[in-house]
Design a protein around this motif. Structure first.
Motif, short mmCIF file in Angstrom:
data_model
loop_
_atom_site.label_atom_id
_atom_site.label_comp_id
_atom_site.label_asym_id
_atom_site.label_seq_id
_atom_site.Cartn_x
_atom_site.Cartn_y
_atom_site.Cartn_z
N THR A 113 -6.34 -4.82 0.21
CA THR A 113 -6.36 -3.64 -0.20
C THR A 113 -6.80 -2.85 1.13
OG1 THR A 113 -8.31 -3.28 -1.28
CG2 THR A 113 -6.19 -3.80 -2.50
N SER A 172 -14.86 -13.44 -6.88
CA SER A 172 -13.59 -12.87 -6.75
C SER A 172 -12.79 -14.20 -6.54
CB SER A 172 -13.48 -12.10 -5.36
OG SER A 172 -11.86 -12.03 -5.01
N THR A 183 -10.33 0.03 -5.89
CA THR A 183 -10.05 0.15 -4.67
C THR A 183 -10.95 1.40 -3.90
OG1 THR A 183 -8.22 -1.19 -4.87
CG2 THR A 183 -8.52 0.27 -2.82
N GLU A 223 -7.12 -1.30 -11.05
CA GLU A 223 -7.37 -1.67 -9.63
C GLU A 223 -7.22 -0.58 -8.73
OE1 GLU A 223 -5.72 -5.19 -12.02
OE2 GLU A 223 -5.15 -2.99 -11.87
N GLY A 240 -8.79 -7.26 -7.17
CA GLY A 240 -7.50 -7.81 -7.72
C GLY A 240 -7.05 -9.02 -6.84
N ASP A 241 -5.64 -9.09 -6.62
CA ASP A 241 -5.19 -10.38 -6.25
C ASP A 241 -4.48 -10.47 -4.82
OD1 ASP A 241 -2.96 -9.04 -6.48
OD2 ASP A 241 -1.81 -10.31 -7.96
N SER A 257 -9.47 -14.24 -6.06
CA SER A 257 -8.61 -14.29 -4.78
C SER A 257 -9.02 -14.10 -3.43
CB SER A 257 -7.68 -12.94 -4.84
OG SER A 257 -8.43 -11.64 -4.64
N THR A 298 -3.97 3.21 -12.14
CA THR A 298 -4.69 1.42 -12.58
C THR A 298 -6.06 1.59 -12.49
OG1 THR A 298 -4.00 0.45 -10.57
CG2 THR A 298 -2.15 0.50 -12.07
N TYR A 304 -2.90 -0.55 -4.98
CA TYR A 304 -2.45 -0.86 -6.41
C TYR A 304 -1.97 0.66 -6.84
CZ TYR A 304 -4.40 -5.28 -6.43
OH TYR A 304 -4.86 -6.53 -6.20
#
Length: 250
Positions: A168, A157, A103, A99, A164-165, A159, A97, A93
Motif C-alpha cells: 500500500t 504480518s 493504511t 484496511e 492487509g495482504d 503478508s 474499510t 484499499y
C-alpha cells in the motif's frame, strides 16, 4: 480532457522517490521535472506557485473538472494518486474499510514520525557544522524506537506488508527512508523483520523502476564506502547550510 496529465517535480531523496514508486506501481504515465535543491530551485517563484512551502515532491495533474490541480506534501500526493487512479486497489484499499483506515494510520506514522525524526538524525549525524552529541543521540534513538514499532508490527504480518495482504501507500511511504537507515546512523540489521520487508519491497518491479527517478538511487551502495560517505556529506553540508540561511530570510 486528458487524464492523467501528471508532472512530478522531484529529486533523489526518500520523499521524492515515494511518488515515482507509486506511479510505477500503478503503471501511470508521467513527466518528470528534476528540481536541483543544491541550487535552491525549489525556492524560485515558479515552483512556489506549485508548492508554497518550497519543498519536493510536488505534482500537477488535470483534475476531473478539466482544470489543473497542484499537490504538495508526499502523503497528500500518495493519497491523491490512490483515490484518483487506483481503481483496482493495487496500492490501497476501498475507502471506508478497516484496511483503508489502517493504511492511513501507517501513512501518517511515516509522515509525522519516521520522516521528521530520521531527517533530524541525518542532519545531526551528517550535516551539522559542529558535532552535538545530544542531537545525535536524541534523533537516532527516536528513529530506532520508531523502527522497533515497525519491526514488531511486521513480525505479526502474514503478508509481509504493513497492511492487509498487499503493498500500500503506507509501505511506499516508508521504503526510501528505511533503505537509507545507515545514513542516519541506524543499523537496519537490528530490525530483522523490517530488513526483510525492505528487501521484499526492493525486489518489486515498481520499486526498482521508481527509485531511480529522476536519477539513480545509490544510497545502499554508497553506505558500503565510508570514505565516499564523508565526501558526500561534506559536499551536501555546504548547500544545506546555505539553504537554511535562505529559509531564515523568508
Amino acid at each position: 480532457m486528458s487524464r492523467p496529465d501528471i508532472t512530478l517535480y522531484t529529486t533523489q531523496t526518500p520523499n521524492g522517490i515515494k511518488i515515482s514508486i507509486a506511479l510505477e506501481e500503478l503503471g501511470l504515465p508521467y513527466k518528470v521535472e528534476k528540481i536541483d535543491i543544491s541550487k535552491n530551485t525549489q525556492k524560485e517563484p515558479w515552483f512556489l506557485e506549485i508548492n508554497p512551502n518550497g519543498r519536493i515532491p510536488a505534482l500537477t495533474d488535470t483534475f476531473t473538472d478539466g482544470q489543473k490541480i497542484r499537490l504538495f506534501e508526499s502523503g497528500s500526493i500518495l493519497t491523491y494518486l490512490a483515490e484518483q487512479y487506483d481503481k483496482d486497489y493495487k496500492i490501497s484499499y476501498p475507502k471506508g474499510t478497516r484496511e483503508y483506515y489502517e493504511t492511513i494510520s501507517w501513512l501518517f506514522f511515516q509522515n509525522a514520525g519516521v520522516g521528521p525524526m530520521q531527517g533530524q538524525a541525518n542532519h545531526f549525524v551528517r550535516y551539522a557544522p559542529e558535532h552535538i552529541q545530544y542531537g545525535v543521540n536524541r534523533y537516532t534513538n527516536e528513529t530506532r524506537r520508531l523502527y522497533g514499532v515497525l519491526d514488531k508490527h511486521l513480525a505479526s504480518s502474514k503478508s509481509g506488508y504493513l497492511v492487509g495482504d498487499h503493498i500500500t501507500i503506507a509501505d511506499i511511504s516508508h521504503w526510501g527512508w528505511v533503505a537509507a537507515a545507515g545514513w542516519a546512523g541506524v543499523d537496519i540489521g537490528e530490525f530483522p523483520h523490517l530488513k526483510a520487508w525492505e528487501e521484499r519491497m526492493a525486489a518489486r518491479d515498481g520499486v526498482e523502476k521508481g527509485r531511480h527517478v529522476p536519477e539513480r538511487h545509490t544510497i545502499k551502495e554508497r553506505l558500503q564506502d565510508k570514505e565516499f560517505i564523508e565526501q558526500e556529506a561534506a559536499k551536501a553540508r555546504s548547500w544545506i547550510l546555505q539553504g537554511m540561511k535562505a529559509d531564515a530570510k523568508q
